[in-house]
Design a protein around this motif. Structure first.
Motif, PDB file in Angstrom:
ATOM      1  N   HIS B 120       0.831  -1.207   0.000  1.00 42.32           N
ATOM      2  CA  HIS B 120       0.000   0.000   0.000  1.00 42.32           C
ATOM      3  C   HIS B 120       0.864   1.255   0.000  1.00 42.32           C
ATOM      4  O   HIS B 120       0.591   2.214  -0.722  1.00 42.32           O
ATOM      5  CB  HIS B 120      -0.912   0.018   1.230  1.00 42.32           C
ATOM      6  N   LEU B 121       1.894   1.199   0.825  1.00 39.33           N
ATOM      7  CA  LEU B 121       2.791   2.342   0.951  1.00 39.33           C
ATOM      8  C   LEU B 121       3.469   2.628  -0.395  1.00 39.33           C
ATOM      9  O   LEU B 121       3.501   3.766  -0.858  1.00 39.33           O
ATOM     10  CB  LEU B 121       3.842   2.012   2.016  1.00 39.33           C
ATOM     11  N   LEU B 171       0.501  11.933   1.378  1.00 43.25           N
ATOM     12  CA  LEU B 171       0.655  10.479   1.452  1.00 43.25           C
ATOM     13  C   LEU B 171      -0.577   9.844   2.109  1.00 43.25           C
ATOM     14  O   LEU B 171      -1.098   8.839   1.621  1.00 43.25           O
ATOM     15  CB  LEU B 171       1.914  10.118   2.253  1.00 43.25           C
ATOM     16  N   ALA B 172      -1.019  10.450   3.190  1.00 39.06           N
ATOM     17  CA  ALA B 172      -2.206   9.925   3.878  1.00 39.06           C
ATOM     18  C   ALA B 172      -3.413   9.938   2.946  1.00 39.06           C
ATOM     19  O   ALA B 172      -4.201   8.976   2.911  1.00 39.06           O
ATOM     20  CB  ALA B 172      -2.488  10.750   5.134  1.00 39.06           C
ATOM     21  N   ARG B 173      -3.556  11.010   2.177  1.00 35.01           N
ATOM     22  CA  ARG B 173      -4.683  11.102   1.220  1.00 35.01           C
ATOM     23  C   ARG B 173      -4.541  10.038   0.118  1.00 35.01           C
ATOM     24  O   ARG B 173      -5.523   9.428  -0.289  1.00 35.01           O
ATOM     25  CB  ARG B 173      -4.734  12.504   0.593  1.00 35.01           C
ATOM     26  N   LEU B 175      -2.981   7.218   0.402  1.00 38.37           N
ATOM     27  CA  LEU B 175      -3.276   5.925   1.037  1.00 38.37           C
ATOM     28  C   LEU B 175      -4.788   5.744   1.199  1.00 38.37           C
ATOM     29  O   LEU B 175      -5.313   4.646   0.997  1.00 38.37           O
ATOM     30  CB  LEU B 175      -2.587   5.841   2.405  1.00 38.37           C
ATOM     31  N   GLU B 176      -5.451   6.831   1.546  1.00 39.28           N
ATOM     32  CA  GLU B 176      -6.916   6.777   1.695  1.00 39.28           C
ATOM     33  C   GLU B 176      -7.556   6.319   0.379  1.00 39.28           C
ATOM     34  O   GLU B 176      -8.445   5.464   0.367  1.00 39.28           O
ATOM     35  CB  GLU B 176      -7.431   8.164   2.092  1.00 39.28           C
ATOM     36  N   MET B 179      -6.917   2.643  -0.170  1.00 37.53           N
ATOM     37  CA  MET B 179      -7.755   1.858   0.760  1.00 37.53           C
ATOM     38  C   MET B 179      -9.192   1.785   0.241  1.00 37.53           C
ATOM     39  O   MET B 179      -9.834   0.739   0.292  1.00 37.53           O
ATOM     40  CB  MET B 179      -7.747   2.490   2.161  1.00 37.53           C
TER      41      MET B 179
END
Lengths: 161, 187
Positions: B120-121, B171-173, B175-176, B179
């Motif tokens: 995922h990363l 990065l968080a976005r 990853l969201e 997901m």
């Protein structure tokens, strides 16, 4: 509460107040994908190796081969220190060759006339002149070696000298 | 026992002519150099070449290394420059998609969850800009301060700090998004 990029940025940096923090966590609890994303982002922060990639197993070997290929040069052959390359291993090697040539040459040329008298090779008569020649030749060779040493230092090891 | 020596001691040994000491330095930093190169060039084969060439350049310039900064800072700067130079020179057809993961026998035995997280990363990082990828990679190496990162990237520390925060959010976005895609694929 809408989780804007600004709030998310401050949340990840730990710059929110405890109250704001609680609100964000409550919001994350309602959004599973975002919660997983934030957790993973933080997980990477806690575990640096999560984002670390491994090169091929022979990576270091291949680097060393490339390094050695680059190293195989005159500069590396004449190992040196600040005194000059003659003071190192290369100097010993060169000295040994020089000695062999002088001694070997002396023996060969000295012995040839007696082994082959038919060739009428000139023999060296010991007198004042010929006694001095080896000394002069030796000093001259030493001077040449000294000059060569200085040249190598200047040409290849400018930083050391 | 050269295995326990710090970087500077190893460098001293290399400068004394001990090639083995340089091999130890390479082993110590190979994964970091490779990861940084990979994040920039996005191609495992090219990243290996870039990282290897960087190590060769480092070896050649080792005599000029000033010990007023960390060896790793200096190394990463050379790796980054090498990678960016590669990116400038490379042909367009090399801009292929970043592979999700390359076969790594060393990590094959690790737990599935960890591999999933890595996957995922990787996928999320691949979607970020070169600048974001570089800044995050250096930041998550953990051993560099903001000042050292600014030295590697040639930008002020304050700029780096802002970039880290923004890149982490992006990065968080990213990853969201991955997901959510995964959730959709399961439905």
């Amino acid at each position: 509460m809408k989780l804007t990029d600004d709030i998310l940025e401050r949340y990840l940096a730990g710059e929110l107040s405890p109250q704001e923090m609680e609100q964000v966590e409550q919001r994350l609890g309602e959004d599973a994908p975002l919660q997983s994303a934030v957790r993973l982002t933080k997980a990477w922060e806690d575990d640096a190796e999560l984002g670390l990639k491994m090169p091929s197993p022979d990576f270091a070997t291949r680097v060393m081969i490339k390094v050695l290929q680059k190293r195989f040069s005159f500069r590396e052959l004449v190992q040196t220190n600040t005194l000059g390359f003659l003071s190192g291993k290369s100097g010993m090697f060169l000295g040994a060759i020089f000695t062999l040539l002088v001694v070997g040459g002396g023996i060969v040329f000295g012995a040839l006339p007696s082994y082959y008298p038919d060739l009428n090779l000139p023999t060296f008569q010991a007198d004042r002149m010929t006694n001095g020649l080896p000394v002069i030749a030796g000093l001259f060779s030493l001077l040449l070696l000294f000059l060569l040493d200085r040249w190598v230092l200047k040409r290849y090891f400018a930083k050391d000298s | 026992m050269t295995g326990l020596l710090d970087d500077f001691s190893l460098i001293d040994r290399v400068l004394e002519g001990n090639s083995h000491a340089y091999g130890l330095l390479v082993q110590r930093y190979q994964s970091y150099a490779y990861t940084l190169a990979l994040r920039v060039v996005k191609d495992p084969m090219a990243a290996e070449e870039v990282a290897q060439d960087a190590f060769v350049r480092v070896f050649q310039a080792l005599k000029t290394f000033q010990k007023d900064s960390k060896f790793s800072t200096w190394l990463y700067r050379i790796v980054l420059n090498q990678a960016l130079a590669y990116m400038r020179k490379k042909r367009p057809e090399y801009t292929s998609d970043f592979p999700l993961d390359r076969p790594e026998t060393q990590e094959a035995n690790q737990e599935l969850l960890r591999e999933e997280r890595k996957m995922h990363l990787d996928r999320a990082i691949a979607g970020l800009s070169t600048d974001d990828r570089t800044v995050l990679t250096l930041f998550y190496f953990k051993e560099l301060s903001l000042e050292e990162m600014s030295e590697v990237m040639g930008q002020p520390a304050n700029t780096i700090k802002v970039k880290v925060h923004r890149a982490r959010t992006r990065l968080a976005r990213a990853l969201e998004t991955t997901m959510k895609e995964e959730v959709h694929s399961l439905l």
